[in-house]
Structure formats: structure tokens, C-alpha cells
Write an enzyme that holds these catalytic residues in place. Structure first.
Site, mmCIF file in Angstrom:
data_model
loop_
_atom_site.group_PDB
_atom_site.id
_atom_site.type_symbol
_atom_site.label_atom_id
_atom_site.label_comp_id
_atom_site.label_asym_id
_atom_site.label_seq_id
_atom_site.Cartn_x
_atom_site.Cartn_y
_atom_site.Cartn_z
ATOM 1 N NE ARG A 53 -1.587 -2.398 2.695
ATOM 2 C CZ ARG A 53 -1.736 -3.662 2.274
ATOM 3 N NH1 ARG A 53 -2.817 -4.030 1.664
ATOM 4 N NH2 ARG A 53 -0.798 -4.568 2.514
ATOM 5 C CB THR A 54 3.337 2.612 2.376
ATOM 6 O OG1 THR A 54 2.551 2.098 3.448
ATOM 7 C CG2 THR A 54 3.858 3.982 2.736
ATOM 8 C CE LYS A 83 27.432 -1.919 -4.830
ATOM 9 N NZ LYS A 83 27.424 -0.819 -5.805
ATOM 10 N NE ARG A 104 6.964 0.773 5.035
ATOM 11 C CZ ARG A 104 5.764 0.205 4.915
ATOM 12 N NH1 ARG A 104 5.664 -1.069 4.557
ATOM 13 N NH2 ARG A 104 4.666 0.881 5.148
ATOM 14 C CG HIS A 132 3.188 3.929 8.680
ATOM 15 N ND1 HIS A 132 3.253 4.725 7.551
ATOM 16 C CD2 HIS A 132 2.864 2.683 8.235
ATOM 17 C CE1 HIS A 132 2.982 3.971 6.481
ATOM 18 N NE2 HIS A 132 2.737 2.739 6.869
HETATM 19 N N1 CP Z 1 -0.386 -0.159 5.898
HETATM 20 C C1 CP Z 1 0.810 -0.362 5.305
HETATM 21 O O1 CP Z 1 1.821 0.258 5.662
HETATM 22 O O2 CP Z 1 0.807 -1.307 4.323
HETATM 23 P P1 CP Z 1 2.065 -1.744 3.470
HETATM 24 O O3 CP Z 1 3.034 -2.430 4.426
HETATM 25 O O4 CP Z 1 1.538 -2.677 2.431
HETATM 26 O O5 CP Z 1 2.681 -0.512 2.901
#
Ligand code: CP
Length: 305
Positions: A53-54, A83, A104, A132
């Protein structure tokens, strides 16, 4: 530099602006009239952890707004992190290429280090168990859209509260609004860290901790469920011990208010029985859809357009 690192950085005014922009984005997208306001921009999406999703909604958001995207998924293997390059060096280099960075990473707090050297807006797409913020914002947008208010709500967080960055982000947002009460429903092995509980108590936030899901559900306006995150356990046996401690069952629907909603950041594994998906109160797929509109708004906000 408007880095987006944590839910804690936003005022209610900031949130109103972003939610209102997200509403505009949703309307424009549904009417096929999105303005290409990011036409000359390049967005870098660098993901050191898996995501559906993100990453893909941020990339879609950028493309819908006319930007171009460069990306590294599975970045521990597919970037020079393999590396031994540091996050600081990676970020410095990427700021020469892109107008904004979306990252991320599994390490909690690493975005603070990255932000110190980022000459372009840095958006935290999830750092370990810490934060998040874009998920918190899309959760906020979903609550406003579904329940028409952000205050006077009884919000239950259920499941793995120990390691959930989505719970931390939404809690940070919802505590800004008046008269919200929080119910932390989990077994003690997965309870919110004591440091957070202590801080909530000292700040006068209304909350209770309980293991009793059935006793709590009838009171709630929102039940926000979480996945026990296998990837955060170094010992697989520890994961096996707790993975099925908390399951939202179809029978729980009978005791949930008719106007309540069930939320989950997704992915879900087996913490929600599949029959629950059919219930109109299950808002989690609508929640994921909202991620696109909110991330379109967030890119505009971060890039000042
Ligand atoms: N909700 C969420 O962060 O989903 P993903 O891990 O698929 O990005």
C-alpha cells in the site's frame, strides 16, 4: 524543510489543511480533473522493508499529479546499502536526483538521522516500530469520512500494540482532539510500552488497558485492529506463542455498535475472520483506498505546491 517524520510534528491546523486537500484530491480524481501540479518533479521511493500500500499508493499519487518516480524496493539488496553505504550517504546522493524522498526502513528513529542530511523533503513511510505518519493521516481521513467527526470518540486499539507504528501514529493524532477516549485491548505480552502509557497518564489522556475484547467492544465507535508483525521477532518461537492471541471473530460483529467501524492498516493475516470483510462496518479496504488521496495531498504539502 518540511520533512514528514512523525505524527507528533503536526498541529490541528496542519491536519485540517491536509485533510481538506485530500478531500479535494479525492473529488478531482473521481471527476477526472486532477491538476498535474507536480509535473516537473521527481519523487524517489526507497523501501528497505516490504510494502504494497504505502509504496504503490505514494508512487500512484506522484504519477497522478504528473511527477516522475525513481524507486528502489528491497533496498537492502538493490541499493548500495548492500555494500555497506550508510543511510546518510544514500540520502545525500538521492537529494541530488529527486525533489522529495519517501523512505521506509526497519530501524526505529533512523529518519531523524536521515533528515539531518536531507536537502529535500523526506517523508517517513514507516520506521521500525516507531512511526508511520502517512498511515496515521489516512486513518484520520477515514475516521472523518466515515464518522463525520474526530472528537468525542471511543477508540479501541486491539492486538499487537507493543510493536505497532500505525497505532502510535493514529494515537498521536487522535489525542489532539477533544474528549477522545482510548481502550488498549491486548494481552500483556503485546501491550503498549510502559513509557508510552506513562506519558499518556502524565498528559491527562483518557485511556484504559484491558484484555477483555468482548467486554469493551459494545462501547466503541472504532475498533482499530493490528497484525502481529512476524518480521519484528528475532525468535520465531516467540512469534508463534503470540500470533493468535487476538482474533476479531464474526461473532464479535453482534456486539459492535451498528454505527461503529472496524479499521486495520493492512496487511491482515488471520487476526480478522474472513466473514468480517463482508460487513459494512469493515472499513479497512476503504481505508487503504483513502491512502491514495491522502498521499497525493501529502506530496503537495511537502513540496509546497
Ligand atoms: N499499511 C501499510 O503500511 O501497508 P504496506 O506495508 O503494504 O505498505
Amino acid at each position: 524543510m518540511p520533512h514528514i517524520l512523525s505524527a507528533k510534528q503536526f498541529s490541528k491546523g496542519d491536519l485540517e489543511r491536509i485533510l481538506s486537500l485530500a478531500r479535494e484530491m479525492e473529488d478531482d480524481l473521481k471527476k477526472g480533473r486532477v491538476k498535474k501540479v507536480l509535473q516537473d518533479k521527481i519523487i524517489a521511493c526507497i523501501f528497505f522493508e516490504a510494502s504494497t500500500r504505502t509504496r504503490l499508493s505514494f508512487e500512484t499519487a506522484a504519477l497522478r499529479l504528473g511527477a516522475q518516480v525513481i524507486s528502489a524496493e528491497n533496498a537492502f539488496e538493490n541499493s548500495s546499502a548492500s555494500k555497506g553505504e550508510t543511510i546518510e550517504d544514500t540520502v545525500k546522493i538521492l537529494c541530488n536526483y529527486a525533489d522529495a524522498l519517501i523512505i521506509r526502513h526497519p530501524e526505529s528513529g533512523i529518519m531523524e538521522r536521515a533528515a539531518k542530511v536531507a536537502a529535500k523533503p523526506l517523508l517517513n513511510a514507516g520506521d521500525g516500530t516507531n512511526q508511520h505518519p502517512s498511515q496515521g493521516l489516512l486513518d484520520l481521513y477515514t475516521i472523518k469520512k466515515e464518522l463525520k467527526r474526530l472528537d468525542n470518540l471511543k477508540i479501541g486499539f486491539g492486538g499487537d500494540l507493543l510493536k505497532s507504528r500505525t497505532v502510535r501514529a493514529l494515537l498521536d493524532f487522535m489525542r489532539l482532539y477533544e474528549n477522545n477516549k482510548f481502550y488498549f485491548i491486548s494481552h500483556k505480552e503485546l501491550a503498549l510500552p510502559r513509557k508510552i502509557i506513562q506519558e499518556l497518564a502524565e498528559s491527562g489522556v483518557q485511556f484504559i488497558e484491558t484484555e477483555n475484547l468482548e467486554g469493551t467492544l459494545p462501547e466503541l465507535d472504532i475498533i482499530y485492529l493490528t497484525r502481529v508483525q512476524k518480521e519484528r521477532f528475532s525468535d520465531p518461537q516467540e512469534y508463534e506463542k503470540v500470533k493468535d492471541l487476538f482474533i476479531f471473530k464474526k461473532d464479535h460483529l453482534k456486539i459492535l455498535k451498528p454505527e461503529a467501524i472496524i479499521m486495520h492498516a493492512l496487511p491482515k493475516i488471520n487476526e480478522i475472520e474472513k466473514e468480517v470483510d463482508q460487513d459494512s462496518r469493515a472499513a479497512y479496504f476503504r481505508e487503504a483506498e483513502n491512502g491514495l488521496y491522502v498521499r497525493m495531498a501529502l506530496l503537495c504539502y511537502a513540496l509546497g505546491v
